[in-house]
Motif scaffolding. Structure first.
Motif, short mmCIF file in Angstrom:
data_model
loop_
_atom_site.label_atom_id
_atom_site.label_comp_id
_atom_site.label_asym_id
_atom_site.label_seq_id
_atom_site.Cartn_x
_atom_site.Cartn_y
_atom_site.Cartn_z
N LEU A 185 38.66 27.57 2.49
CA LEU A 185 37.56 26.68 2.13
C LEU A 185 36.70 26.32 3.33
N ASP A 186 35.40 26.53 3.17
CA ASP A 186 34.45 26.06 4.16
C ASP A 186 33.82 24.75 3.69
N ALA A 187 33.38 24.73 2.42
CA ALA A 187 32.71 23.54 1.91
C ALA A 187 32.93 23.38 0.41
N VAL A 188 32.92 22.13 0.00
CA VAL A 188 32.97 21.81 -1.42
C VAL A 188 31.55 21.43 -1.83
N LEU A 189 31.04 22.10 -2.86
CA LEU A 189 29.66 21.90 -3.29
C LEU A 189 29.60 21.47 -4.75
N LEU A 190 28.59 20.69 -5.06
CA LEU A 190 28.26 20.42 -6.45
C LEU A 190 27.53 21.65 -6.98
N HIS A 220 34.95 19.78 5.38
CA HIS A 220 34.62 20.47 4.13
C HIS A 220 33.42 19.86 3.41
N ILE A 221 32.91 18.78 3.96
CA ILE A 221 31.74 18.13 3.37
C ILE A 221 30.49 18.69 4.05
N PRO A 222 29.56 19.23 3.27
CA PRO A 222 28.35 19.82 3.86
C PRO A 222 27.50 18.78 4.59
N PHE A 223 26.53 19.28 5.33
CA PHE A 223 25.57 18.44 6.03
C PHE A 223 24.82 17.58 5.02
N ILE A 224 24.72 16.29 5.27
CA ILE A 224 24.09 15.35 4.34
C ILE A 224 22.59 15.28 4.62
N LYS A 225 21.81 15.57 3.59
CA LYS A 225 20.35 15.52 3.68
C LYS A 225 19.84 14.51 2.65
N PRO A 226 18.58 14.09 2.79
CA PRO A 226 18.00 13.16 1.80
C PRO A 226 18.00 13.78 0.40
N THR A 227 18.20 12.95 -0.61
CA THR A 227 18.21 13.44 -1.99
C THR A 227 16.90 14.15 -2.31
N PHE A 228 15.79 13.55 -1.94
CA PHE A 228 14.47 14.15 -2.18
C PHE A 228 13.94 14.62 -0.84
N GLY A 229 14.25 15.86 -0.49
CA GLY A 229 13.83 16.39 0.78
C GLY A 229 14.07 17.88 0.86
N ASP A 230 13.77 18.42 2.00
CA ASP A 230 13.88 19.85 2.26
C ASP A 230 15.35 20.21 2.52
#
Length: 161
Positions: free
Chosen positions: A81-86, A133-143
């Motif tokens: 496992l690298d990351a857990v994604l929705l 395992h948690i990906p980089f956190i970015k703004p919900t409405f963003g690039d």
């Protein structure tokens, strides 16, 4: 400027390796295999209270419980496992090559500490999970990235969108 918006049913888990390849089929929102993980919190009144105070919800059958189930029941896959994604973030990963998430995505998975506005140490410690395992956190409405050449060609869109 061209952009794509992604909307999806959130309560799911897609575990991926470093290449972004899914390690198993997604565990969707209504999957009940996490009964043991759910009971490990809900069966302890003090712990349940702490979860509610910090995370505003109990893990139930949400993504944190699914990841704990995956770790326990699929140890060979968990090692890769690298990351857990929705599910929506998996789509973005496939389209952009970027592995990202959002605070709102983490909150639906019961990974988010609302008192401190960050990843929940309580959840990670209780289930024996790793922040890596948690990906980089970015703004919900963003690039969240730009379409790769391959994804753009497959979708009939401009590269870099």
């Amino acid at each position: 400027m061209h952009a794509i918006g992604v909307s999806y049913q959130m309560h799911g888990m897609v575990p991926v390796d470093t290449a972004g390849i899914s390690l198993m089929d997604a565990i969707i929102w209504c999957d009940g295999r996490t009964t043991e993980q759910k009971a490990s919190v809900e069966g302890d009144a003090g712990l349940a209270k702490q979860f509610l105070q910090e995370n505003l919800n109990l893990p139930g059958h949400f993504t944190a419980s699914k990841l704990a189930w995956f770790k326990k029941n699929q140890p060979d896959l968990y090692e890769r496992l690298d990351a857990v994604l929705l599910p929506g973030h998996y789509i973005l990963r496939r389209a952009t090559g970027e592995c990202t998430t959002t605070a709102s995505g983490l909150s639906e998975g019961i990974f988010w500490n609302f008192k401190e506005m960050r990843l929940s140490d309580l959840v990670m410690k209780h289930f024996g999970l790793e922040a890596r395992h948690i990906p980089f956190i970015k703004p919900t409405f963003g690039d969240h990235g730009q379409l790769t050449k391959g994804a753009a060609a497959e979708l009939g869109l401009r590269e870099g969108t």
